[in-house]
Write a protein that holds these residues in place. Sequence first.
Motif, PDB file in Angstrom:
ATOM      1  N   MET A  72      85.558  58.526  44.915  1.00 44.25           N
ATOM      2  CA  MET A  72      85.115  57.167  45.158  1.00 44.25           C
ATOM      3  C   MET A  72      84.970  56.473  43.826  1.00 44.25           C
ATOM      4  SD  MET A  72      82.165  55.963  47.705  1.00 44.25           S
ATOM      5  CE  MET A  72      80.745  55.667  46.692  1.00 44.25           C
ATOM      6  N   MET A  73      85.395  55.203  43.842  1.00 43.86           N
ATOM      7  CA  MET A  73      85.320  54.435  42.592  1.00 43.86           C
ATOM      8  C   MET A  73      83.909  53.983  42.351  1.00 43.86           C
ATOM      9  SD  MET A  73      88.619  52.004  42.486  1.00 43.86           S
ATOM     10  CE  MET A  73      87.941  50.923  41.269  1.00 43.86           C
ATOM     11  N   LYS A  74      83.508  53.979  41.120  1.00 44.77           N
ATOM     12  CA  LYS A  74      82.189  53.475  40.773  1.00 44.77           C
ATOM     13  C   LYS A  74      82.286  51.967  40.684  1.00 44.77           C
ATOM     14  CE  LYS A  74      79.374  53.968  37.036  1.00 44.77           C
ATOM     15  NZ  LYS A  74      78.766  54.552  35.895  1.00 44.77           N
ATOM     16  N   LEU A  75      81.352  51.263  41.337  1.00 41.71           N
ATOM     17  CA  LEU A  75      81.350  49.801  41.262  1.00 41.71           C
ATOM     18  C   LEU A  75      81.015  49.395  39.844  1.00 41.71           C
ATOM     19  CD1 LEU A  75      79.505  48.797  44.543  1.00 41.71           C
ATOM     20  CD2 LEU A  75      81.841  48.178  43.920  1.00 41.71           C
ATOM     21  N   PRO A  76      81.785  48.455  39.331  1.00 36.80           N
ATOM     22  CA  PRO A  76      81.478  48.025  37.960  1.00 36.80           C
ATOM     23  C   PRO A  76      80.146  47.260  37.943  1.00 36.80           C
ATOM     24  CG  PRO A  76      83.206  46.654  38.920  1.00 36.80           C
ATOM     25  CD  PRO A  76      82.909  47.700  39.906  1.00 36.80           C
ATOM     26  N   ALA A  77      79.415  47.388  36.856  1.00 38.63           N
ATOM     27  CA  ALA A  77      78.161  46.625  36.716  1.00 38.63           C
ATOM     28  C   ALA A  77      78.504  45.135  36.666  1.00 38.63           C
ATOM     29  CB  ALA A  77      77.462  47.040  35.432  1.00 38.63           C
ATOM     30  N   ARG A  78      77.644  44.304  37.300  1.00 41.42           N
ATOM     31  CA  ARG A  78      77.954  42.866  37.311  1.00 41.42           C
ATOM     32  C   ARG A  78      77.819  42.343  35.899  1.00 41.42           C
ATOM     33  NH1 ARG A  78      74.584  41.624  42.079  1.00 41.42           N
ATOM     34  NH2 ARG A  78      75.843  42.235  43.877  1.00 41.42           N
ATOM     35  N   PRO A  79      78.893  41.682  35.429  1.00 40.97           N
ATOM     36  CA  PRO A  79      78.781  41.089  34.099  1.00 40.97           C
ATOM     37  C   PRO A  79      77.808  39.894  34.146  1.00 40.97           C
ATOM     38  CG  PRO A  79      80.930  40.585  35.074  1.00 40.97           C
ATOM     39  CD  PRO A  79      80.222  41.488  36.022  1.00 40.97           C
ATOM     40  N   PRO A  80      77.239  39.497  33.012  1.00 44.24           N
ATOM     41  CA  PRO A  80      76.271  38.381  32.952  1.00 44.24           C
ATOM     42  C   PRO A  80      76.840  37.095  33.569  1.00 44.24           C
ATOM     43  CG  PRO A  80      76.384  39.474  30.826  1.00 44.24           C
ATOM     44  CD  PRO A  80      77.426  40.126  31.683  1.00 44.24           C
ATOM     45  N   MET A  81      78.143  36.827  33.380  1.00 44.27           N
ATOM     46  CA  MET A  81      78.778  35.615  33.891  1.00 44.27           C
ATOM     47  C   MET A  81      78.587  35.491  35.390  1.00 44.27           C
ATOM     48  SD  MET A  81      80.160  32.974  32.971  1.00 44.27           S
ATOM     49  CE  MET A  81      81.359  31.718  33.151  1.00 44.27           C
ATOM     50  N   VAL A  82      78.823  36.580  36.104  1.00 44.83           N
ATOM     51  CA  VAL A  82      78.687  36.568  37.568  1.00 44.83           C
ATOM     52  C   VAL A  82      77.243  36.275  37.963  1.00 44.83           C
ATOM     53  CG1 VAL A  82      78.899  37.921  39.660  1.00 44.83           C
ATOM     54  CG2 VAL A  82      80.606  38.131  37.863  1.00 44.83           C
ATOM     55  N   ARG A  83      76.304  36.898  37.215  1.00 42.53           N
ATOM     56  CA  ARG A  83      74.880  36.677  37.513  1.00 42.53           C
ATOM     57  C   ARG A  83      74.543  35.198  37.413  1.00 42.53           C
ATOM     58  NH1 ARG A  83      71.704  41.759  36.392  1.00 42.53           N
ATOM     59  NH2 ARG A  83      72.930  42.174  34.525  1.00 42.53           N
ATOM     60  N   VAL A  84      75.078  34.605  36.322  1.00 45.89           N
ATOM     61  CA  VAL A  84      74.808  33.177  36.090  1.00 45.89           C
ATOM     62  C   VAL A  84      75.389  32.338  37.224  1.00 45.89           C
ATOM     63  CG1 VAL A  84      75.335  31.208  34.611  1.00 45.89           C
ATOM     64  CG2 VAL A  84      74.611  33.358  33.587  1.00 45.89           C
ATOM     65  N   LEU A  85      76.643  32.674  37.555  1.00 49.39           N
ATOM     66  CA  LEU A  85      77.299  31.915  38.631  1.00 49.39           C
ATOM     67  C   LEU A  85      76.549  32.055  39.948  1.00 49.39           C
ATOM     68  CD1 LEU A  85      81.095  32.528  37.976  1.00 49.39           C
ATOM     69  CD2 LEU A  85      79.928  30.351  37.999  1.00 49.39           C
ATOM     70  N   LEU A  86      76.082  33.267  40.237  1.00 49.44           N
ATOM     71  CA  LEU A  86      75.330  33.510  41.469  1.00 49.44           C
ATOM     72  C   LEU A  86      74.055  32.655  41.485  1.00 49.44           C
ATOM     73  CD1 LEU A  86      75.721  35.302  43.890  1.00 49.44           C
ATOM     74  CD2 LEU A  86      74.285  37.032  42.796  1.00 49.44           C
ATOM     75  N   ALA A  87      73.357  32.692  40.355  1.00 47.67           N
ATOM     76  CA  ALA A  87      72.110  31.920  40.250  1.00 47.67           C
ATOM     77  C   ALA A  87      72.382  30.435  40.454  1.00 47.67           C
ATOM     78  CB  ALA A  87      71.454  32.163  38.905  1.00 47.67           C
ATOM     79  N   LEU A  88      73.463  29.985  39.807  1.00 48.23           N
ATOM     80  CA  LEU A  88      73.808  28.562  39.926  1.00 48.23           C
ATOM     81  C   LEU A  88      74.148  28.179  41.370  1.00 48.23           C
ATOM     82  CD1 LEU A  88      75.922  27.715  36.736  1.00 48.23           C
ATOM     83  CD2 LEU A  88      73.789  26.654  37.461  1.00 48.23           C
ATOM     84  N   SER A  89      74.877  29.046  42.066  1.00 45.36           N
ATOM     85  CA  SER A  89      75.243  28.729  43.455  1.00 45.36           C
ATOM     86  C   SER A  89      74.017  28.645  44.343  1.00 45.36           C
ATOM     87  CB  SER A  89      76.189  29.755  44.062  1.00 45.36           C
ATOM     88  OG  SER A  89      76.869  30.450  43.094  1.00 45.36           O
ATOM     89  N   ILE A  90      73.106  29.598  44.139  1.00 44.06           N
ATOM     90  CA  ILE A  90      71.880  29.568  44.951  1.00 44.06           C
ATOM     91  C   ILE A  90      71.124  28.277  44.671  1.00 44.06           C
ATOM     92  CG2 ILE A  90      69.633  30.640  45.348  1.00 44.06           C
ATOM     93  CD1 ILE A  90      71.022  33.352  44.802  1.00 44.06           C
ATOM     94  N   LEU A  91      71.030  27.935  43.388  1.00 43.31           N
ATOM     95  CA  LEU A  91      70.355  26.701  42.983  1.00 43.31           C
ATOM     96  C   LEU A  91      71.040  25.485  43.621  1.00 43.31           C
ATOM     97  CD1 LEU A  91      68.031  25.796  41.184  1.00 43.31           C
ATOM     98  CD2 LEU A  91      69.680  25.392  39.369  1.00 43.31           C
ATOM     99  N   GLY A  92      72.385  25.522  43.557  1.00 46.03           N
ATOM    100  CA  GLY A  92      73.163  24.418  44.118  1.00 46.03           C
ATOM    101  C   GLY A  92      72.883  24.220  45.601  1.00 46.03           C
ATOM    102  N   LEU A  93      72.811  25.347  46.324  1.00 43.58           N
ATOM    103  CA  LEU A  93      72.547  25.272  47.763  1.00 43.58           C
ATOM    104  C   LEU A  93      71.165  24.671  48.036  1.00 43.58           C
ATOM    105  CD1 LEU A  93      74.008  28.613  49.163  1.00 43.58           C
ATOM    106  CD2 LEU A  93      74.544  26.307  49.958  1.00 43.58           C
ATOM    107  N   LEU A  94      70.199  25.120  47.223  1.00 48.38           N
ATOM    108  CA  LEU A  94      68.840  24.597  47.389  1.00 48.38           C
ATOM    109  C   LEU A  94      68.809  23.092  47.153  1.00 48.38           C
ATOM    110  CD1 LEU A  94      66.675  27.359  45.660  1.00 48.38           C
ATOM    111  CD2 LEU A  94      66.639  26.710  48.066  1.00 48.38           C
ATOM    112  N   VAL A  95      69.505  22.666  46.075  1.00 48.99           N
ATOM    113  CA  VAL A  95      69.539  21.237  45.742  1.00 48.99           C
ATOM    114  C   VAL A  95      70.184  20.449  46.876  1.00 48.99           C
ATOM    115  CG1 VAL A  95      70.539  19.507  44.200  1.00 48.99           C
ATOM    116  CG2 VAL A  95      69.472  21.541  43.240  1.00 48.99           C
ATOM    117  N   ALA A  96      71.282  21.005  47.392  1.00 49.70           N
ATOM    118  CA  ALA A  96      71.997  20.305  48.468  1.00 49.70           C
ATOM    119  C   ALA A  96      71.098  20.118  49.680  1.00 49.70           C
ATOM    120  CB  ALA A  96      73.247  21.079  48.847  1.00 49.70           C
ATOM    121  N   PHE A  97      70.386  21.174  50.069  1.00 52.50           N
ATOM    122  CA  PHE A  97      69.484  21.063  51.208  1.00 52.50           C
ATOM    123  C   PHE A  97      68.365  20.070  50.925  1.00 52.50           C
ATOM    124  CE2 PHE A  97      70.831  23.450  54.654  1.00 52.50           C
ATOM    125  CZ  PHE A  97      71.409  24.632  54.245  1.00 52.50           C
ATOM    126  N   GLY A  98      67.843  20.169  49.699  1.00 54.41           N
ATOM    127  CA  GLY A  98      66.754  19.270  49.309  1.00 54.41           C
ATOM    128  C   GLY A  98      67.186  17.820  49.379  1.00 54.41           C
TER     129      GLY A  98
END
Lengths: 156, 226
Positions: free
Chosen positions: B1-27
């Motif tokens: 089984m392949m080991k999942l690569p650790a999430r690079p910082p870029m992805v973390r940032v993008l994830l955070a931004l998307s969640i933030l974006g969704l919150l803003v949109a709802f707000g």
Amino acid sequence: MKVFVAVFVFLAHFLGGGFASAQEGITIRDPWVRAAPPSVQVLAGYMVIENASGHGKTMVGARSPTFQRVEFHETLHQNGMATMVARDSLVIAAGGKVALEPGGYHMMLIAPQKAIRAGDTIPLFFRFSDGTEVKAQAVVRSGTDNSMKHGGHAAH
Amino acid sequence: MMKLPARPPMVRVLLALSILGLLVAFGLRFVVDETLRKALPAALNGIVIPDAKPLEIFELTDHNGKTFNLDRLKGPWSFLFFGYTHCPDVCPVAMGLLAEVFERLKVRPEILKGTQGVFISVDPTRDSAATLKSYVPYFNPGFIGVTGSQGNVLGLTRQVGAAYQISPDEKHDGNYLVSHSSAFFLIDPEGRLYAIFQPQFHDGAAITEKYLLIRDLTDKQKRKNP
């Protein structure tokens, strides 16, 4: 038809009140007084003055046996307030007319000598600068006619 | 089984931004919805004031000699008009117009019941309670005449922004003129200045229509937020 017209004109001349009074080239059209609560000391009178003569006429005063004094005023809106300005005279141009209407020029009829009720007629005498006097009979109307200077709206 | 690569910082940032974006949109959507809901119908522009202004204590007397204070402006909706009985043109026209509005309101009896018309004299020297009693009910038997000292009258006119000016009695015959605001001031059941009908809006059908619009809007709001 001619007889009918003749009789009509004959009657109209004598019926006067609320209709037109034509003298000296001046016609006082539809003079009326707004009925007010019985205790009121000042009533408003309105009419249209038409000048069919070839020269301007200046109305300088009015009187009525029914009131102590008659003055002319104009309602103006200034500084967010409705205000009345006394007018010593009204000039009616040759061939022109001046309208006294709610919200604009009006006669102030001061100190009635008797109770005034809707349906009454008020004799009015208008004095002009050339010394002539024109007589009219105003009808006292109930105040449900609230048409303002700009025309008002009919109920629908 | 392949080991999942650790999430690079870029992805973390993008994830955070998307969640933030969704919150803003709802707000944003919530804010826009609220704004649209509260937005004034065009017909009430220039009439309903942006924020209803709570009135403060004032002390006047009605034409029956009873106290007329802020408590009398709580419960019903009130149309206030400031004038004087020696006014031949503007005041009878305005009171006649108010009477016409009340006549038209008969088609909505439950609204008519909760509405009162009040004539407040800005000429206490000539307008006693007795004078008002023989003047105000002429236009509508339910209308209330109100009077008080100059100071007490000012205590109310200042609050709603009604101006008035008494001319000097130059002829000394008691026939002096008074200038005054000729607007109708609409007070809501909480005793707040809600709307002002300036002279240019003075048409019986129009005032009735706008008042019914105000009532429908506010009654609806009350049902949602009791």
